[in-house]
Design a protein around this motif. Structure first.
Motif, PDB file in Angstrom:
ATOM      1  N   UNK A 144      33.506  37.649 -32.891  1.00 44.10           N
ATOM      2  CA  UNK A 144      34.588  36.765 -32.505  1.00 44.10           C
ATOM      3  C   UNK A 144      34.447  35.545 -33.391  1.00 44.10           C
ATOM      4  N   UNK A 145      35.162  34.485 -33.096  1.00 42.70           N
ATOM      5  CA  UNK A 145      34.928  33.282 -33.881  1.00 42.70           C
ATOM      6  C   UNK A 145      35.162  32.057 -33.031  1.00 42.70           C
ATOM      7  N   UNK A 146      34.414  31.009 -33.348  1.00 46.36           N
ATOM      8  CA  UNK A 146      34.504  29.741 -32.647  1.00 46.36           C
ATOM      9  C   UNK A 146      34.783  28.675 -33.690  1.00 46.36           C
ATOM     10  N   UNK A 147      36.058  28.346 -33.868  1.00 46.02           N
ATOM     11  CA  UNK A 147      36.415  27.433 -34.939  1.00 46.02           C
ATOM     12  C   UNK A 147      36.010  28.042 -36.261  1.00 46.02           C
ATOM     13  N   UNK A 148      35.134  27.348 -36.993  1.00 46.95           N
ATOM     14  CA  UNK A 148      34.628  27.909 -38.245  1.00 46.95           C
ATOM     15  C   UNK A 148      33.301  28.624 -38.036  1.00 46.95           C
ATOM     16  N   UNK A 149      32.859  28.747 -36.800  1.00 49.58           N
ATOM     17  CA  UNK A 149      31.547  29.308 -36.499  1.00 49.58           C
ATOM     18  C   UNK A 149      31.704  30.782 -36.189  1.00 49.58           C
ATOM     19  N   UNK A 150      31.527  31.615 -37.178  1.00 53.48           N
ATOM     20  CA  UNK A 150      31.757  33.054 -37.031  1.00 53.48           C
ATOM     21  C   UNK A 150      30.502  33.761 -36.558  1.00 53.48           C
ATOM     22  N   UNK A 151      29.851  33.197 -35.559  1.00 51.71           N
ATOM     23  CA  UNK A 151      28.656  33.801 -35.021  1.00 51.71           C
ATOM     24  C   UNK A 151      28.880  34.359 -33.631  1.00 51.71           C
ATOM     25  N   UNK A 152      30.019  34.043 -33.016  1.00 52.65           N
ATOM     26  CA  UNK A 152      30.237  34.438 -31.633  1.00 52.65           C
ATOM     27  C   UNK A 152      30.294  35.954 -31.516  1.00 52.65           C
ATOM     28  N   UNK A 153      29.596  36.488 -30.549  1.00 55.38           N
ATOM     29  CA  UNK A 153      29.565  37.927 -30.312  1.00 55.38           C
ATOM     30  C   UNK A 153      30.323  38.211 -29.013  1.00 55.38           C
ATOM     31  N   UNK A 154      31.303  39.072 -29.076  1.00 53.89           N
ATOM     32  CA  UNK A 154      32.117  39.325 -27.892  1.00 53.89           C
ATOM     33  C   UNK A 154      31.551  40.421 -27.007  1.00 53.89           C
ATOM     34  N   UNK A 155      30.603  41.225 -27.509  1.00 51.56           N
ATOM     35  CA  UNK A 155      29.993  42.269 -26.691  1.00 51.56           C
ATOM     36  C   UNK A 155      28.636  41.803 -26.191  1.00 51.56           C
ATOM     37  N   UNK A 156      28.231  42.316 -25.043  1.00 49.25           N
ATOM     38  CA  UNK A 156      26.953  41.924 -24.456  1.00 49.25           C
ATOM     39  C   UNK A 156      25.787  42.380 -25.338  1.00 49.25           C
ATOM     40  N   UNK A 157      25.913  43.589 -25.902  1.00 50.44           N
ATOM     41  CA  UNK A 157      24.859  44.081 -26.793  1.00 50.44           C
ATOM     42  C   UNK A 157      24.745  43.214 -28.032  1.00 50.44           C
ATOM     43  N   UNK A 158      25.891  42.829 -28.590  1.00 52.48           N
ATOM     44  CA  UNK A 158      25.887  41.977 -29.773  1.00 52.48           C
ATOM     45  C   UNK A 158      25.228  40.633 -29.509  1.00 52.48           C
ATOM     46  N   UNK A 159      25.489  40.060 -28.330  1.00 51.78           N
ATOM     47  CA  UNK A 159      24.869  38.780 -27.982  1.00 51.78           C
ATOM     48  C   UNK A 159      23.359  38.917 -27.872  1.00 51.78           C
ATOM     49  N   UNK A 160      22.913  40.020 -27.269  1.00 51.18           N
ATOM     50  CA  UNK A 160      21.470  40.241 -27.134  1.00 51.18           C
ATOM     51  C   UNK A 160      20.813  40.422 -28.497  1.00 51.18           C
ATOM     52  N   UNK A 161      21.456  41.198 -29.375  1.00 50.39           N
ATOM     53  CA  UNK A 161      20.906  41.420 -30.715  1.00 50.39           C
ATOM     54  C   UNK A 161      20.875  40.122 -31.505  1.00 50.39           C
ATOM     55  N   UNK A 162      21.923  39.316 -31.374  1.00 48.96           N
ATOM     56  CA  UNK A 162      21.962  38.020 -32.048  1.00 48.96           C
ATOM     57  C   UNK A 162      20.807  37.141 -31.603  1.00 48.96           C
ATOM     58  N   UNK A 163      20.540  37.128 -30.302  1.00 49.70           N
ATOM     59  CA  UNK A 163      19.439  36.320 -29.781  1.00 49.70           C
ATOM     60  C   UNK A 163      18.108  36.825 -30.320  1.00 49.70           C
ATOM     61  N   UNK A 164      17.939  38.146 -30.367  1.00 50.86           N
ATOM     62  CA  UNK A 164      16.678  38.741 -30.813  1.00 50.86           C
ATOM     63  C   UNK A 164      16.448  38.514 -32.306  1.00 50.86           C
ATOM     64  N   UNK A 165      17.522  38.573 -33.100  1.00 48.46           N
ATOM     65  CA  UNK A 165      17.375  38.491 -34.558  1.00 48.46           C
ATOM     66  C   UNK A 165      17.452  37.060 -35.091  1.00 48.46           C
TER      67      UNK A 165
END
Length: 318
Positions: A144-165
């Motif tokens: 997903x995107x938050x303004x210019x911050x293209x780090x937002x993850x819209x899936x729960x798995x994606x959010x978990x992987x983002x946190x882990x990595x």
């Protein structure tokens, strides 16, 4: 329709504010880290191993800031490009701080002088780890995107992987840096007490000079904590309550994270060696009339100061 319009207008206004915060903070970081990179390129006396690590840190910060502030890529290819590039260089940034901490520890605590031979291993460790973590992050990824911050993850798995990595290695680096600097400072404290005990004035003077420089480094883990604490809290909150956004927390999240490059450039880069190099150029090129407006003791103070990486001075001279 009126309430819906007001809600839509509020969301749009908040997105614009977040975009402005990210762009402004990232611009400051880009300028700050770019200045350190430019100093390293222009001033030959700075091209020593100790400052070379700072150069790599500043280069990573500069590229991280650049990809953060390039604009709103919305969705699609540009969003993925921005997201992965930002992730890669921001991870590289905090990994370079661990190589600096490792170098200080190996030099001061273990009394080794072979750290310059480890430069290739440092590159493999930083760039290789950053690449692996960025590739792993693609698992379950749905940007997903938050303004210019293209780090937002819209899936729960994606959010978990983002946190882990990202956030888990980040806090691992913070803990490592904090423990390492604690050991270095304790070592120098013990050396200072021993020098006082044996009344070795020359050694005592050297130890106190080292201690004065290293005391600053004890605060450097706080840069990463200050830059990413709000982001970590925001990621955890978003994972637990994905439908409830806290706007002020999002502002602090993107604002402080975007300022990481500026904080690093001030803390790591603007040491006495840089100030001395700039002062010498000012004395060489500025007209005498302009130099009169400078503080009268600035030149002598710069000449007397030692570099902040004092324990590495023997390594630099090798």
């Amino acid at each position: 329709m009126a309430p819906a319009v007001r809600i839509a207008g509020t969301i749009l206004g908040r997105d614009r504010l977040l975009t402005a915060v990210i762009a402004g903070a990232s611009s400051l970081s880009f300028v700050g880290s770019g200045f350190i990179v430019l100093c390293y390129v222009l001033f030959k006396e700075l091209r020593k191993f100790s400052y070379k690590l700072v150069f790599y840190l500043a280069l990573s910060d500069m590229l991280c800031s650049f990809f953060t502030m390039i604009g709103d890529p919305a969705t699609g290819f540009y969003c993925y490009t921005q997201g992965y590039s930002t992730h890669f260089f921001c991870v590289a940034s905090f990994l370079w701080t661990t190589t600096i901490a490792f170098t200080l520890h190996r030099t001061v605590v273990r009394h080794k002088t072979d750290v310059e031979d480890l430069e290739a291993m440092f590159h493999l460790y930083v760039w290789g780890t950053s690449l692996v973590l960025t590739v792993i992050r693609s698992i379950g990824n749905n940007h997903g995107h938050l303004g210019t911050w293209c780090w937002a993850q819209s899936s729960r798995t994606g959010k978990a992987v983002h946190f882990i990595t990202f956030y888990m290695p980040l806090w691992g680096a913070i803990l490592y840096n904090g423990f390492t600097y604690f050991q270095v400072i304790r070592m120098l404290n013990n050396a200072t007490r021993m020098a006082v005990g044996i009344s070795d004035r020359a050694y005592q003077s050297d130890a106190r000079a080292d201690m004065k420089a290293i005391n600053r480094w004890g605060y450097y883990p706080l840069i990463l904590i200050g830059s990413w604490a709000f982001g970590t809290i925001n990621r955890i909150h978003d994972f637990i309550e994905p439908g409830h956004k806290i706007f002020w927390l999002s502002v602090l999240d993107v604002g402080m994270a975007s300022l990481m490059g500026l904080f690093n450039s001030i803390a790591y880069g603007l040491n006495s060696s840089v100030r001395r190099a700039i002062s010498e150029r000012i004395d060489l090129f500025w007209p005498e009339k302009l130099r009169r407006w400078l503080p009268s003791n600035s030149r002598s103070r710069n000449q007397q100061q030692e570099g902040e990486m004092v324990p590495l001075k023997s390594l630099d001279q090798a």
